[in-house]
Design a protein around this motif. Structure first.
Motif, PDB file in Angstrom:
ATOM      1  N   ASN A   1       0.825  -1.212   0.000  1.00 40.13           N
ATOM      2  CA  ASN A   1       0.000   0.000   0.000  1.00 40.13           C
ATOM      3  C   ASN A   1       0.856   1.257   0.000  1.00 40.13           C
TER       4      ASN A   1
ATOM      5  N   SER B   1       2.383   1.583  -3.384  1.00 45.39           N
ATOM      6  CA  SER B   1       1.357   2.020  -4.321  1.00 45.39           C
ATOM      7  C   SER B   1       1.043   3.501  -4.127  1.00 45.39           C
ATOM      8  N   HIS B   2       0.943   3.898  -2.860  1.00 37.00           N
ATOM      9  CA  HIS B   2       0.675   5.303  -2.549  1.00 37.00           C
ATOM     10  C   HIS B   2       1.817   6.195  -3.053  1.00 37.00           C
TER      11      HIS B   2
ATOM     12  N   ALA C   1       3.889   5.520  -5.457  1.00 37.24           N
ATOM     13  CA  ALA C   1       3.866   5.494  -6.926  1.00 37.24           C
ATOM     14  C   ALA C   1       2.802   6.455  -7.452  1.00 37.24           C
ATOM     15  N   HIS C   2       1.625   6.479  -6.819  1.00 37.80           N
ATOM     16  CA  HIS C   2       0.559   7.401  -7.230  1.00 37.80           C
ATOM     17  C   HIS C   2       0.990   8.861  -7.028  1.00 37.80           C
ATOM     18  N   GLU C   3       1.654   9.123  -5.902  1.00 35.06           N
ATOM     19  CA  GLU C   3       2.138  10.486  -5.644  1.00 35.06           C
ATOM     20  C   GLU C   3       3.161  10.904  -6.699  1.00 35.06           C
TER      21      GLU C   3
ATOM     22  N   ILE D   1       3.447   9.721  -9.723  1.00 32.81           N
ATOM     23  CA  ILE D   1       2.742   9.904 -10.997  1.00 32.81           C
ATOM     24  C   ILE D   1       1.987  11.223 -10.996  1.00 32.81           C
ATOM     25  N   ASP D   2       1.325  11.572  -9.877  1.00 40.28           N
ATOM     26  CA  ASP D   2       0.595  12.834  -9.775  1.00 40.28           C
ATOM     27  C   ASP D   2       1.546  14.026  -9.915  1.00 40.28           C
TER      28      ASP D   2
ATOM     29  N   THR E   1       2.680  14.214 -13.476  1.00 41.84           N
ATOM     30  CA  THR E   1       1.582  14.735 -14.294  1.00 41.84           C
ATOM     31  C   THR E   1       1.437  16.238 -14.102  1.00 41.84           C
TER      32      THR E   1
END
Length: 105
Positions: free
Chosen positions: A5, A8-9, A11-13, A15-16, A19
């Motif tokens: 988790n 994953s968190h 990785a999302h940060e 990517i955000d 972006t």
């Protein structure tokens, strides 16, 4: 599972953030493109204005030359009518000189 988790968190940060940075760069590129477009339009407008001014000046000079030609023709006509003998003498003299110049070749 907690490690997955967190990964994953993270990785999302990432990517955000990527972006967000990509959007900022894209916005700056669009802004610069708009600036370049505006500069190009200004340059074309200035070139068009200068060209139109030059064309107007050429037309004005053409009109001035046309009027000068008409004035000279009128003055010559008046002179010839007032001085016919002198005018014929000048014409004969110029014709004689031209024939001498052209025959010597």
């Amino acid at each position: 599972m907690e490690t997955v988790n967190k990964a994953s968190h993270l990785a999302h940060e990432a990517i955000d953030k990527a972006t967000h940075v990509t959007h900022q760069v894209a916005d700056k590129i669009v802004d610069k493109g708009d600036e370049l477009n505006d500069l190009a339009h200004e340059a074309v407008n200035k070139a068009t204005q200068v060209t139109n001014q030059a064309a107007d000046k050429i037309v004005d000079k053409g009109d001035q030359l046309k009027h000068a030609e008409q004035r000279l023709m009128k003055e010559c006509t008046v002179y010839i009518r007032e001085n016919p003998i002198t005018s014929v003498s000048i014409a004969v003299g110029v014709g004689f000189l031209l024939s001498r110049l052209l025959n010597n070749r």
